[in-house]
Design a protein around this motif. Structure first.
Motif, PDB file in Angstrom:
ATOM      1  N   GLY A  83       0.808  -1.204   0.000  1.00 53.52           N
ATOM      2  CA  GLY A  83       0.000   0.000   0.000  1.00 53.52           C
ATOM      3  C   GLY A  83       0.845   1.260   0.000  1.00 53.52           C
ATOM      4  N   ALA A  84       1.913   1.266   0.798  1.00 52.91           N
ATOM      5  CA  ALA A  84       2.806   2.435   0.838  1.00 52.91           C
ATOM      6  C   ALA A  84       3.506   2.632  -0.501  1.00 52.91           C
ATOM      7  CB  ALA A  84       3.833   2.245   1.955  1.00 52.91           C
ATOM      8  N   TRP A  85       3.884   1.516  -1.132  1.00 49.61           N
ATOM      9  CA  TRP A  85       4.534   1.588  -2.443  1.00 49.61           C
ATOM     10  C   TRP A  85       3.589   2.200  -3.474  1.00 49.61           C
ATOM     11  CZ3 TRP A  85       3.480  -0.743  -7.202  1.00 49.61           C
ATOM     12  CH2 TRP A  85       4.493  -0.670  -8.152  1.00 49.61           C
ATOM     13  N   LEU A  86       2.318   1.771  -3.431  1.00 50.70           N
ATOM     14  CA  LEU A  86       1.324   2.329  -4.338  1.00 50.70           C
ATOM     15  C   LEU A  86       1.097   3.814  -4.067  1.00 50.70           C
ATOM     16  CD1 LEU A  86      -1.304  -0.572  -4.253  1.00 50.70           C
ATOM     17  CD2 LEU A  86       0.120   0.064  -6.205  1.00 50.70           C
ATOM     18  N   GLU A  87       1.074   4.147  -2.764  1.00 47.27           N
ATOM     19  CA  GLU A  87       0.800   5.532  -2.393  1.00 47.27           C
ATOM     20  C   GLU A  87       1.895   6.474  -2.887  1.00 47.27           C
ATOM     21  OE1 GLU A  87      -0.693   7.926   1.587  1.00 47.27           O
ATOM     22  OE2 GLU A  87      -0.487   5.753   1.570  1.00 47.27           O
ATOM     23  N   ARG A  88       3.150   6.010  -2.845  1.00 42.87           N
ATOM     24  CA  ARG A  88       4.258   6.852  -3.306  1.00 42.87           C
ATOM     25  C   ARG A  88       4.188   7.119  -4.800  1.00 42.87           C
ATOM     26  NH1 ARG A  88       7.238   3.506   0.263  1.00 42.87           N
ATOM     27  NH2 ARG A  88       7.974   2.235  -1.489  1.00 42.87           N
ATOM     28  N   ARG A  89       3.509   6.230  -5.510  1.00 46.09           N
ATOM     29  CA  ARG A  89       3.444   6.357  -6.961  1.00 46.09           C
ATOM     30  C   ARG A  89       2.150   6.987  -7.459  1.00 46.09           C
ATOM     31  NH1 ARG A  89       7.026   3.266  -5.393  1.00 46.09           N
ATOM     32  NH2 ARG A  89       8.829   2.613  -6.616  1.00 46.09           N
ATOM     33  N   MET A  90       1.282   7.356  -6.524  1.00 53.17           N
ATOM     34  CA  MET A  90       0.036   8.004  -6.903  1.00 53.17           C
ATOM     35  C   MET A  90       0.243   9.509  -6.971  1.00 53.17           C
ATOM     36  SD  MET A  90      -2.334   5.798  -7.382  1.00 53.17           S
ATOM     37  CE  MET A  90      -3.747   6.869  -7.297  1.00 53.17           C
ATOM     38  N   PRO A  91      -0.393  10.170  -7.955  1.00 57.85           N
ATOM     39  CA  PRO A  91      -0.307  11.623  -7.989  1.00 57.85           C
ATOM     40  C   PRO A  91      -0.993  12.235  -6.788  1.00 57.85           C
ATOM     41  CG  PRO A  91      -1.944  10.835  -9.551  1.00 57.85           C
ATOM     42  CD  PRO A  91      -1.196   9.624  -9.045  1.00 57.85           C
ATOM     43  N   SER A  92      -0.492  13.356  -6.303  1.00 55.52           N
ATOM     44  CA  SER A  92      -1.089  14.001  -5.137  1.00 55.52           C
ATOM     45  C   SER A  92      -2.531  14.387  -5.445  1.00 55.52           C
ATOM     46  CB  SER A  92      -0.289  15.263  -4.761  1.00 55.52           C
ATOM     47  OG  SER A  92      -0.262  16.160  -5.853  1.00 55.52           O
ATOM     48  N   GLY A  93      -3.379  14.182  -4.442  1.00 56.96           N
ATOM     49  CA  GLY A  93      -4.786  14.526  -4.613  1.00 56.96           C
ATOM     50  C   GLY A  93      -5.605  13.452  -5.279  1.00 56.96           C
ATOM     51  N   ALA A  94      -5.002  12.264  -5.523  1.00 58.56           N
ATOM     52  CA  ALA A  94      -5.738  11.203  -6.211  1.00 58.56           C
ATOM     53  C   ALA A  94      -6.841  10.608  -5.349  1.00 58.56           C
ATOM     54  CB  ALA A  94      -4.773  10.092  -6.641  1.00 58.56           C
ATOM     55  N   GLY A  95      -6.707  10.733  -4.065  1.00 57.57           N
ATOM     56  CA  GLY A  95      -7.743  10.161  -3.190  1.00 57.57           C
ATOM     57  C   GLY A  95      -7.864  10.976  -1.928  1.00 57.57           C
ATOM     58  N   ALA A  96      -8.988  10.828  -1.246  1.00 57.16           N
ATOM     59  CA  ALA A  96      -9.225  11.615  -0.047  1.00 57.16           C
ATOM     60  C   ALA A  96      -8.546  11.018   1.170  1.00 57.16           C
ATOM     61  CB  ALA A  96     -10.734  11.722   0.202  1.00 57.16           C
ATOM     62  N   SER A  97      -8.170   9.740   1.096  1.00 52.76           N
ATOM     63  CA  SER A  97      -7.561   9.061   2.220  1.00 52.76           C
ATOM     64  C   SER A  97      -6.304   8.360   1.746  1.00 52.76           C
ATOM     65  CB  SER A  97      -8.539   8.039   2.819  1.00 52.76           C
ATOM     66  OG  SER A  97      -9.712   8.673   3.264  1.00 52.76           O
ATOM     67  N   PRO A  98      -5.421   7.945   2.670  1.00 53.07           N
ATOM     68  CA  PRO A  98      -4.204   7.238   2.271  1.00 53.07           C
ATOM     69  C   PRO A  98      -4.511   6.021   1.422  1.00 53.07           C
ATOM     70  CG  PRO A  98      -4.091   7.868   4.578  1.00 53.07           C
ATOM     71  CD  PRO A  98      -5.485   8.183   4.112  1.00 53.07           C
ATOM     72  N   VAL A  99      -3.743   5.864   0.362  1.00 49.74           N
ATOM     73  CA  VAL A  99      -3.950   4.753  -0.562  1.00 49.74           C
ATOM     74  C   VAL A  99      -3.751   3.419   0.140  1.00 49.74           C
ATOM     75  CG1 VAL A  99      -3.091   3.642  -2.661  1.00 49.74           C
ATOM     76  CG2 VAL A  99      -3.317   6.128  -2.565  1.00 49.74           C
ATOM     77  N   GLY A 100      -2.754   3.347   1.014  1.00 49.45           N
ATOM     78  CA  GLY A 100      -2.458   2.092   1.697  1.00 49.45           C
ATOM     79  C   GLY A 100      -3.626   1.575   2.503  1.00 49.45           C
ATOM     80  N   LYS A 101      -4.264   2.436   3.281  1.00 47.00           N
ATOM     81  CA  LYS A 101      -5.398   2.028   4.098  1.00 47.00           C
ATOM     82  C   LYS A 101      -6.546   1.532   3.229  1.00 47.00           C
ATOM     83  CE  LYS A 101      -8.787   3.704   7.472  1.00 47.00           C
ATOM     84  NZ  LYS A 101      -9.256   4.863   8.269  1.00 47.00           N
ATOM     85  N   ALA A 102      -6.822   2.250   2.147  1.00 47.57           N
ATOM     86  CA  ALA A 102      -7.899   1.857   1.248  1.00 47.57           C
ATOM     87  C   ALA A 102      -7.608   0.506   0.606  1.00 47.57           C
ATOM     88  CB  ALA A 102      -8.096   2.922   0.169  1.00 47.57           C
ATOM     89  N   PHE A 103      -6.369   0.310   0.183  1.00 51.97           N
ATOM     90  CA  PHE A 103      -5.973  -0.942  -0.471  1.00 51.97           C
ATOM     91  C   PHE A 103      -6.115  -2.125   0.484  1.00 51.97           C
ATOM     92  CE2 PHE A 103      -2.373  -3.947  -0.932  1.00 51.97           C
ATOM     93  CZ  PHE A 103      -2.767  -4.565  -2.114  1.00 51.97           C
ATOM     94  N   VAL A 104      -5.573  -1.996   1.686  1.00 48.88           N
ATOM     95  CA  VAL A 104      -5.602  -3.101   2.653  1.00 48.88           C
ATOM     96  C   VAL A 104      -7.032  -3.416   3.068  1.00 48.88           C
ATOM     97  CG1 VAL A 104      -4.905  -3.837   4.957  1.00 48.88           C
ATOM     98  CG2 VAL A 104      -3.279  -2.631   3.497  1.00 48.88           C
TER      99      VAL A 104
END
Length: 238
Positions: A83-104
């Motif tokens: 999730g953290a790896w995905l979050e680092r590669r997402m453009p800023s503002g892509a989601g309202a919450s951390p990508v890692g939490k949503a993914f898990v």
């Protein structure tokens, strides 16, 4: 095609996630209420699944053994790393919450449940994908809610869903001749009961009552399945 149901399910999650991510962001108060509502519903679903077990002692043993194995393998940490790896590669503002939490969170909700297991087994044994098609519709709508409340990372949960359900389908196809249909049904029911306990854990996490490392308990599902298969082969699973 044995993997068709799993592919359709993954595609439905992506489609629903895209729709949810493109919707106007919910304000913090609405977002919190929506997440809490989903959490309560998950707790109710999990309890109803867990109560169907007829082997409570084996459920407890499976959760203990699965927890030890999961902590040793550090499954939760590996999910979080992805999730953290995905979050680092997402453009800023892509989601309202951390990508890692949503993914898990989304990955665990979609993978743990009776329909995921039963549907995948049906795909593998009979090449009947009706259960996974129905699950796809449910997951698609749930993805819209998850993505609007938790963020863009929900889309990436389609990958573990495809691998998990596809793996079960392929394994079921390979071992279909080893067990009678009623034995498969009985084992699946007990595995789903353990999955229900884990779903309660997901709901508790979403309510932020405490932090349960649900992913580290995932081996309990496998342990219960093996234990029930052995019991039935020895004539003790009736």
């Amino acid at each position: 095609m044995v993997l068709l149901g799993s592919i359709v399910n993954a595609a439905a999650i992506v489609a629903g996630g895209l729709i949810g991510a493109l919707l106007p962001n919910l304000n913090e108060r609405v977002q919190r209420t929506v997440v809490q509502g989903m959490a309560i519903a998950l707790c109710v679903l999990g309890i109803s699944m867990a109560m169907k077990t007829t082997h409570y002692v084996w459920m407890v043993v499976s959760l203990v053994a699965g927890g030890v194995i999961g902590e040793w393998l550090q499954i939760e940490r590996r999910f979080e790393q992805v999730g953290a790896w995905l979050e680092r590669r997402m453009p800023s503002g892509a989601g309202a919450s951390p990508v890692g939490k949503a993914f898990v969170t989304a990955s665990l909700v979609y993978c743990i449940g009776a329909m995921a297991i039963l549907g995948s087994i049906d795909s593998g044994v009979r090449h009947n994908h009706d259960v996974l098609y129905a699950k796809s519709i449910m997951d698609g709508f749930l993805s819209i809610v998850f993505a609007s409340a938790l963020g863009f990372g929900v889309l990436f949960s389609a990958v573990p869903v495809l691998l998990y359900q596809g793996g079960i389908a392929l394994a079921a196809m390979a071992f279909a001749g080893w067990f009678a249909p009623d034995a498969i049904e009985a084992v699946t029911a007990e595995v789903s009961a353990v999955g229900g306990v884990l779903i309660v854990g997901i709901g508790v996490n979403l309510l932020e009552l405490t932090k349960i490392r649900v992913a580290n308990l995932l081996p309990a599902v496998v342990f219960m399945g093996v234990a029930m298969a052995v019991l039935r082969s020895l004539g003790g699973g009736a």
